[in-house]
Motif scaffolding. Structure first.
Motif, PDB file in Angstrom:
ATOM      1  N   UNK A  53      37.842  27.357  30.411  1.00 48.02           N
ATOM      2  CA  UNK A  53      36.434  26.970  30.395  1.00 48.02           C
ATOM      3  C   UNK A  53      36.194  25.752  29.523  1.00 48.02           C
ATOM      4  N   UNK A  54      37.283  25.262  28.918  1.00 47.63           N
ATOM      5  CA  UNK A  54      37.193  24.104  28.023  1.00 47.63           C
ATOM      6  C   UNK A  54      38.267  23.093  28.418  1.00 47.63           C
ATOM      7  N   UNK A  55      37.892  21.837  28.425  1.00 44.82           N
ATOM      8  CA  UNK A  55      38.822  20.780  28.810  1.00 44.82           C
ATOM      9  C   UNK A  55      39.868  20.489  27.748  1.00 44.82           C
ATOM     10  N   UNK A  56      40.901  19.756  28.139  1.00 44.59           N
ATOM     11  CA  UNK A  56      41.944  19.322  27.209  1.00 44.59           C
ATOM     12  C   UNK A  56      41.386  18.270  26.253  1.00 44.59           C
ATOM     13  N   UNK A  57      41.988  18.178  25.083  1.00 41.87           N
ATOM     14  CA  UNK A  57      41.551  17.227  24.057  1.00 41.87           C
ATOM     15  C   UNK A  57      42.127  15.844  24.359  1.00 41.87           C
ATOM     16  N   UNK A  58      41.312  14.975  24.935  1.00 38.81           N
ATOM     17  CA  UNK A  58      41.796  13.650  25.319  1.00 38.81           C
ATOM     18  C   UNK A  58      41.831  12.668  24.155  1.00 38.81           C
ATOM     19  N   UNK A  59      41.428  13.127  22.956  1.00 43.42           N
ATOM     20  CA  UNK A  59      41.618  12.276  21.777  1.00 43.42           C
ATOM     21  C   UNK A  59      43.059  12.364  21.274  1.00 43.42           C
ATOM     22  N   UNK A  60      43.789  13.350  21.785  1.00 46.66           N
ATOM     23  CA  UNK A  60      45.194  13.514  21.408  1.00 46.66           C
ATOM     24  C   UNK A  60      46.058  12.509  22.169  1.00 46.66           C
ATOM     25  N   UNK A  61      46.831  11.741  21.424  1.00 41.69           N
ATOM     26  CA  UNK A  61      47.667  10.703  22.040  1.00 41.69           C
ATOM     27  C   UNK A  61      48.694  11.313  22.983  1.00 41.69           C
ATOM     28  N   UNK A  62      49.345  12.411  22.568  1.00 43.78           N
ATOM     29  CA  UNK A  62      50.401  12.976  23.408  1.00 43.78           C
ATOM     30  C   UNK A  62      49.828  13.583  24.695  1.00 43.78           C
ATOM     31  N   UNK A  63      48.597  14.127  24.639  1.00 49.38           N
ATOM     32  CA  UNK A  63      47.957  14.658  25.847  1.00 49.38           C
ATOM     33  C   UNK A  63      47.649  13.522  26.815  1.00 49.38           C
TER      34      UNK A  63
END
Length: 335
Positions: free
Chosen positions: A24-34
């Motif tokens: 229900x929650x998106x991935x953290x796109x502030x993370x460089x590796x993501x």
């Protein structure tokens, strides 16, 4: 390829658990590796194996994609539900994670669906024994995802505006028969053949026609590759008329036989290809790979292969072939 990620979400599809575990929650796109991982996976959807086409505007998938910007999380959940409704009926389709991403490329909004099969790998587990002593154990982890340099096991990307798509799919077993399912039952839009499929068909047909006119396979393959490279650079597509003229040059009968045979075999023009596929194809088909009967293997750029001042094939009286490499300034040995 300039990809700007806007949103992404991961859903778990462990078939031993039953229904998908939807996030229900998106991935953290502030993370460089993501960001790096997702970008690499999306880039690899464009390849010579990718099938292309346009969604039927009234299809369920087209309707979902059009809601992606305003209702991304719900759209991703419904997309996975539609996919899993088909996927779960397969006898051998493996467990996987599914990532749905919304991104911009060349100022165009796209949705990507990436299926990442699980792999087994060994890792450690820090535990304690009955006396409270630390015990480092070796265990098998059964839900490892492939690294960022590897392409997704299956997936597609859809342009939200014009509904054009690129698709990479695999066959799985359904009711005892192996079949593709992403195109026929999930996106419900029949794709055009991939560049790789068309090249295989063209090459196989050219070899067959060449044998009827005593043209060596190595000449056929080299001419096919050169014709394909020229087609891609000039027209961003394959033209069987031009390929026939290039491969069989001054033999109109062979040209006619070739054009008729590829149609009989089911050749369908895939239409203009993306810049990413053009770049990949130019590199792949710009070299001639030769394996000689004595074990020697050569990789020769096409422009060199076609230049008799640089490489020459000589037919000997005893039926053997001599290969002469000319005007070489230096030889570098590599491990």
């Amino acid at each position: 390829m300039d990809i700007r990620l806007k949103q992404a979400i991961l859903h778990v599809v462990d078939r031993e658990l039953g229904d998908p575990v939807v996030s229900q929650v998106g991935l953290d796109l502030t993370s460089v590796f993501v960001r790096d991982y997702l970008t690499k996976k999306i880039e690899k959807l464009s390849s010579e194996k990718a099938k292309t086409g346009t969604l039927v505007p009234t299809s369920t998938m087209a309707t979902l994609v059009k809601t992606s910007e305003d209702n991304f999380t719900t759209m991703s959940q419904e997309m996975v539900a539609k996919w899993y409704e088909v996927y779960q009926t397969s006898e051998d389709a493996p467990s996987a994670d599914v990532i749905v991403a919304l991104f911009e490329q060349d100022e165009q909004l796209n949705v990507a669906f990436l299926k990442l099969n699980y792999h087994q790998a060994y890792t450690h587990l820090v535990n304690t024994d009955g006396q409270g002593q630390l015990a480092n154990e070796l265990i098998v982890h059964k839900s490892i995802l492939a690294g960022k340099t590897q392409k997704a096991d299956e997936g597609f990307r859809i342009n939200v505006t014009d509904l054009s798509f690129e698709l990479d799919e695999k066959k799985y077993t359904f009711s005892g028969d192996r079949a593709f399912y992403l195109s026929t039952k999930v996106i419900e839009s029949e794709p055009l053949p991939s560049l790789e499929e068309n090249v295989k068909l063209v090459t196989k047909t050219a070899k067959k026609i060449g044998k009827n006119f005593d043209v060596p396979d190595r000449e056929i393959v080299a001419n096919v590759k050169e014709a394909i490279q020229e087609n891609i650079e000039e027209h961003s597509s394959l033209d069987t008329q031009q390929i026939a003229q290039k491969v069989f040059k001054d033999n109109p009968t062979a040209q006619t036989d070739f054009k008729e045979t590829v149609v009989e075999k089911g050749y369908i023009d895939q239409g203009p290809m993306s810049n990413e596929i053009k770049e990949i194809a130019t590199k792949k088909y710009g070299k001639q790979k030769l394996k000689l009967s004595n074990g020697i293997e050569l990789i020769v750029p096409l422009d060199v292969y076609q230049d008799s001042n640089l490489i020459e094939f000589i037919n000997n009286p005893d039926g053997t072939i001599s290969v002469t490499i000319k005007n070489v300034e230096d030889v570098i040995s590599k491990l």
